[in-house]
Write an enzyme that holds these catalytic residues in place. Sequence first.
Site, mmCIF file in Angstrom:
data_model
loop_
_atom_site.group_PDB
_atom_site.id
_atom_site.type_symbol
_atom_site.label_atom_id
_atom_site.label_comp_id
_atom_site.label_asym_id
_atom_site.label_seq_id
_atom_site.Cartn_x
_atom_site.Cartn_y
_atom_site.Cartn_z
ATOM 1 N N TYR A 1 -6.633 6.445 3.775
ATOM 2 C CA TYR A 1 -6.777 5.384 2.764
ATOM 3 C C TYR A 1 -6.018 4.126 3.178
ATOM 4 O O TYR A 1 -6.560 3.027 3.223
ATOM 5 C CB TYR A 1 -6.291 5.835 1.372
ATOM 6 C CG TYR A 1 -6.054 4.624 0.521
ATOM 7 C CD1 TYR A 1 -7.134 3.951 -0.024
ATOM 8 C CD2 TYR A 1 -4.781 4.063 0.390
ATOM 9 C CE1 TYR A 1 -6.958 2.762 -0.726
ATOM 10 C CE2 TYR A 1 -4.592 2.878 -0.297
ATOM 11 C CZ TYR A 1 -5.680 2.234 -0.854
ATOM 12 O OH TYR A 1 -5.507 1.050 -1.508
ATOM 13 N N GLU B 1 0.820 -1.219 0.000
ATOM 14 C CA GLU B 1 0.000 0.000 0.000
ATOM 15 C C GLU B 1 0.853 1.269 0.000
ATOM 16 O O GLU B 1 0.501 2.260 -0.624
ATOM 17 C CB GLU B 1 -0.957 0.003 1.192
ATOM 18 C CG GLU B 1 -2.055 -1.058 1.117
ATOM 19 C CD GLU B 1 -2.931 -0.929 -0.119
ATOM 20 O OE1 GLU B 1 -2.965 0.160 -0.723
ATOM 21 O OE2 GLU B 1 -3.573 -1.925 -0.492
ATOM 22 N N ASP C 1 -9.973 5.989 -2.299
ATOM 23 C CA ASP C 1 -8.847 6.380 -3.141
ATOM 24 C C ASP C 1 -9.392 7.053 -4.403
ATOM 25 O O ASP C 1 -10.594 7.316 -4.496
ATOM 26 C CB ASP C 1 -7.994 5.161 -3.502
ATOM 27 C CG ASP C 1 -8.688 4.278 -4.510
ATOM 28 O OD1 ASP C 1 -9.944 4.280 -4.539
ATOM 29 O OD2 ASP C 1 -7.999 3.596 -5.283
#
Length: 345
Positions: free
Chosen positions: A110, A27, A128
Amino acid sequence: MIWHRDSNRREMPWKGEKDPYRIWLSEIILQQTRVEQGWGYYERFLKKFPDVRKLARASDQAVLKCWEGLGYYTRCRNLIHTARHLAFDRQGVFPNTYEEILQLKGVGPYTAAAIASFAFDLPHAVVDGNVFRVLARYHGIRTPIDKPEGKKQFTALAQRSLDLSQPGNYNQALMDFGATVCKPQAPACTMCPLRSTCVAYRDKTIETLPVKSPAKSKRIRWFYYLLPTWNGKIPVRQRTGRDVWTGLWEPPLLESAKPLSFKMLRQKMDQVFPAHWPATQKGFEWLTHKQVLSHQTIHGCFVECRLGRRPDWSTDFQWVNHRQLSRLPFPKMILDHWKHSPSNR
DNA sequence: TATGCGTGGTA
DNA sequence: TTACCAAGCAT
């Protein structure tokens, strides 16, 4: 969700992963980065740093070198910081609540939602670029997504829409859907299972959503890199401060808002980096590159020459040979120069 | 809270 | 060539 189940999932190395370290790593790499661009980096990181302790024990230099070329280098410095926090302050145990995950450096709303839902099946909706776009179009919402009000509104809407029985799966599905069907340009509305209830499709406003404030014009900068070789070595130092490429290395730099004549440059060289420079322009190789960043355009002029004596500059500079150079992280523009420069071996 | 942070792909 | 955008975040 049926769309997602029926062979519309995009296969990626981190899909279905349950190890929070791997999910976190993927991520961070994928923040503002295309999947195809991050893919190779993820695999190299995992090979070199298979677990959080390995990453925590590595030198800053080694990790930044692994990140070299990926951009947004603050992400990497935060990655190092957080790896050491996890390994040394938490015995390598990843936090397992949204609030705790959000506290980690480099982890925002996020990323915290992504880790919480993928690794721990916690009911937090990711928001996102894909989710902004899908929600804005489907509901016909014209609130700008890059302002606090928009972020608040879309986050609340995403959270309400979340399938609480399978939050991770739902988050994956929505992002895949945005990336493959409800795309920024040329969305595949004719293939879209939601078009019968999509407000923007009905109103023919797909192309105008989501609403974003206009981009600012780019700053233009001229970087004059001095590349003197002395005894087979060149001087480099690490960039500091809050400017672009912080933490990466570079040769002596003279910056200007406008292009400089050789005469002007030569004057500055004598002032800032006094040395036995060649007397005329003929003693130098002079090559220019251009790099367009998201927020500025940098013209890089690389000025090469040979020196008979080693100058006495700031101790920030290290004089390094090719092998030492290859272990240090550099901005892409400098790497490109060395790759293409005829004088580089 | 508005702004700055990289690089690469696409139209 | 230029503009836009990509699994955002820190300050």
